[in-house]
Design an enzyme around this catalytic site. Structure first.
Site, mmCIF file in Angstrom:
data_model
loop_
_atom_site.group_PDB
_atom_site.id
_atom_site.type_symbol
_atom_site.label_atom_id
_atom_site.label_comp_id
_atom_site.label_asym_id
_atom_site.label_seq_id
_atom_site.Cartn_x
_atom_site.Cartn_y
_atom_site.Cartn_z
ATOM 1 N N SER A 135 34.123 -6.184 -19.454
ATOM 2 C CA SER A 135 33.082 -7.561 -20.136
ATOM 3 C C SER A 135 34.001 -8.825 -20.298
ATOM 4 O O SER A 135 34.762 -9.125 -19.515
ATOM 5 C CB SER A 135 32.124 -7.229 -21.408
ATOM 6 O OG SER A 135 31.228 -8.134 -21.333
ATOM 7 N N GLU B 64 23.538 -3.562 -14.838
ATOM 8 C CA GLU B 64 24.332 -4.256 -15.909
ATOM 9 C C GLU B 64 23.417 -4.714 -17.086
ATOM 10 O O GLU B 64 23.730 -4.327 -18.316
ATOM 11 C CB GLU B 64 25.118 -5.510 -15.276
ATOM 12 C CG GLU B 64 26.169 -5.034 -14.528
ATOM 13 C CD GLU B 64 27.635 -4.829 -15.260
ATOM 14 O OE1 GLU B 64 27.357 -4.801 -16.386
ATOM 15 O OE2 GLU B 64 28.545 -4.711 -14.608
ATOM 16 N N HIS C 238 25.449 -2.066 -18.427
ATOM 17 C CA HIS C 238 26.632 -2.821 -18.944
ATOM 18 C C HIS C 238 27.374 -1.551 -20.283
ATOM 19 O O HIS C 238 26.701 -1.144 -20.900
ATOM 20 C CB HIS C 238 26.303 -3.922 -19.711
ATOM 21 C CG HIS C 238 27.562 -4.852 -19.858
ATOM 22 N ND1 HIS C 238 28.413 -5.325 -19.003
ATOM 23 C CD2 HIS C 238 28.045 -5.332 -20.976
ATOM 24 C CE1 HIS C 238 29.462 -5.990 -19.498
ATOM 25 N NE2 HIS C 238 29.076 -6.089 -20.586
#
Length: 502
Positions: A188, A316, A407
């Protein structure tokens, strides 16, 4: 191994501890505390000390809001305001001898708002037992690390990361690591920081390989960053200058940031698509610290000497939409397609590409594409054009029906900190997931370690014609890139810097 190990670093001696066949040193200071006149400046090397410093406890977190975010707060609990002595790092090593082991330096994510290496889900012990030396570091976030402040250098959080990487070059051999074989890996905001490091002159030569996991594609122009920092400072009745902000405690800035985050969507017509993300901060392409957006620099060969492993998870953005109360309204769906789409009629393109998806599902796919999946894919394309070796992956395995392969799932598998019991206890766990997770996690970890050791993760390199991709599911397979529908939608789009609208 009951003897507490002591290592002499360039600045002084530190004492760690043996824990399950891995020696751990926590909270080693790699730069002087950013306090007083240094608060908003670039980090400076740590001063030498006498005697032995205890390194058995994690250093305090950098200033950040309490319980701000979805992942870190769920595993770390309350985060304090942060200590002045916050620029510390940690080392896990399976061998303190002259083993010359590969070094893997973890750059944690957290929306540029959070960073705390005490997060138990980023414990490096399991990875270190695979015969690598693991390093993680605290770096400045929020306004302190990424705000644009008159009188201060931009991207101070990334400058902290560079300082930690310089510490690795000078000291890691004493911990059993090879300073000539360093791999940076991050997820990230950590992955986007790594993409920035690839094109930053100050980072040249500090690492040999890089792994980018779920890289967000947001990089700001100075003009946009100025507008955001001015708005945050205005919450406190001050200007975004070193002289004004240095008089304020860290908590004041994190509170002001939180207030602006709460009304980010109100700024979408001025600040553009970044106002639809969870954070007001991103790296600033200032032409100095960060000379260009990563896709530009990498395609021009800036990273041709760095082996790259790049990828993303399949679902995600479901991390966000799966949260209670986070299902998008029709108005939010319309605003997203107006501002995030790759063209003038993005909504029609997504309806055509995903005819069976509901509006909420298309919203999720759009956000996954714009924020994480397509920036990652386009970085791989840029690396191929730039002449450097690059490999690509997608995580498709999931353990529950609600979040899918969302994610952050990738780093939980990599570090081995999501247990089968936790998987089994989830209310929507797949029936076979608890049995599958050890195998999936071990496969990912082995490929990452192989890449860090040899520069080859175990499948064919990526190129812009075949787009070979390692897909991690219950079994790992190698195939053409799976998200072809989205790739075609975004094929003509060029990622770069985000600016003010108009």
């Amino acid at each position: 191994m009951d003897v507490e190990p002591e290592i002499r670093t360039a600045a002084g001696v530190v004492r760690g501890s043996w824990e399950s066949a891995v020696v751990v040193f926590r909270g080693i200071r790699y730069a002087e505390p950013p306090i007083g006149p240094r608060r908003f400046l670039a980090p400076i090397p740590v001063r030498p000390w006498d005697g032995v410093r205890d390194a058995r406890e994690f250093g305090p977190p950098v200033p950040q809001s309490s319980n701000l975010g979805l992942v870190m707060s769920s595993v770390s609990g309350d985060v304090e305001d942060g200590s002045e002595d916050c620029l510390t790092l940690n080392v896990w090593s399976p061998d303190l001898g002259g083993a010359n082991l590969p070094v893997m330096v973890w750059i944690q994510g957290g929306t540029y708002l959070e960073n705390n290496t005490a997060n138990p889900h980023c414990d490096g012990a399991t990875l270190a037992r695979a015969a690598v030396v693991v390093v993680s570091m605290n770096y400045r976030v929020g306004m302190d690390g990424f705000g644009r402040i008159t009188g201060a250098p931009d991207n101070r959080g990334i400058l902290d990361q560079i300082a930690a990487l310089e510490w690795v070059q000078h000291n890691i051999a004493a911990f059993g690591g090879d300073p000539a074989n360093v791999t940076v890996f991050g997820q990230s905001a950590g992955a986007a920081s790594i993409a920035a490091l690839l094109v930053m002159p100050k980072a040249a030569g500090l690492f040999r390989r890089a792994i980018s996991q779920s890289m967000p594609g947001t990089y700001f122009t100075p003009r946009l960053a100025d507008a955001i920092s001015t708005t945050i400072a205005a919450q406190l009745g001050v200007r975004a200058t070193v002289s004004d902000l240095a008089r304020l405690p860290p908590r004041a800035l994190t509170d002001a940031t939180t207030a602006v985050i709460a009304k980010l969507p109100e700024f979408v017509d001025i600040w553009g698509p970044m106002a639809l993300t969870p954070t007001p901060f991103s790296p600033i392409v200032d032409g100095d610290v960060l000379p260009c957006a990563p896709w530009t620099g990498v395609s021009n060969g800036a990273a041709h000497a760095v082996d790259l492993l790049i990828g993303h998870t399949r679902d995600e953005f479901r991390l966000y939409t799966s949260q209670p109360g986070n299902q998008p309204t029709p108005e939010q769906v319309a605003v997203a397609f107006d501002h995030l789409g790759p063209g003038t009629d993005g909504e029609r393109a997504y309806r055509t590409a995903y005819p069976d998806a509901t509006p909420s599902q298309r919203f999720e796919i759009l956000n996954s594409d714009w924020l994480f999946r397509m920036p990652s894919l386009h970085l791989a394309d840029a690396a191929y054009v730039g002449g450097g070796p690059v490999w690509f992956y997608e995580l498709a395995w999931s353990f529950n029906a609600e979040q899918g392969a969302s994610h952050c799932l990738d780093f939980l598998l990599l570090f081995g900190t999501l247990s089968p019991d936790e998987v089994r206890a989830h209310r929507s766990a797949h029936p076979t997931a608890a049995d599958e997770i050890p195998h999936v996690a071990k496969r990912i970890r082995a490929d990452w370690v192989s890449f860090a050791t040899t520069g080859k993760p175990g499948w064919a390199p990526y190129d812009s014609r075949t787009r070979v991709t390692r897909v991690y599911d219950a079994e790992a397979v190698t195939r053409p890139y799976p998200e072809q529908a989205s790739r075609r939608i975004w094929s003509a789009y060029r990622f770069g810097t985000l600016d003010l609208m108009g």
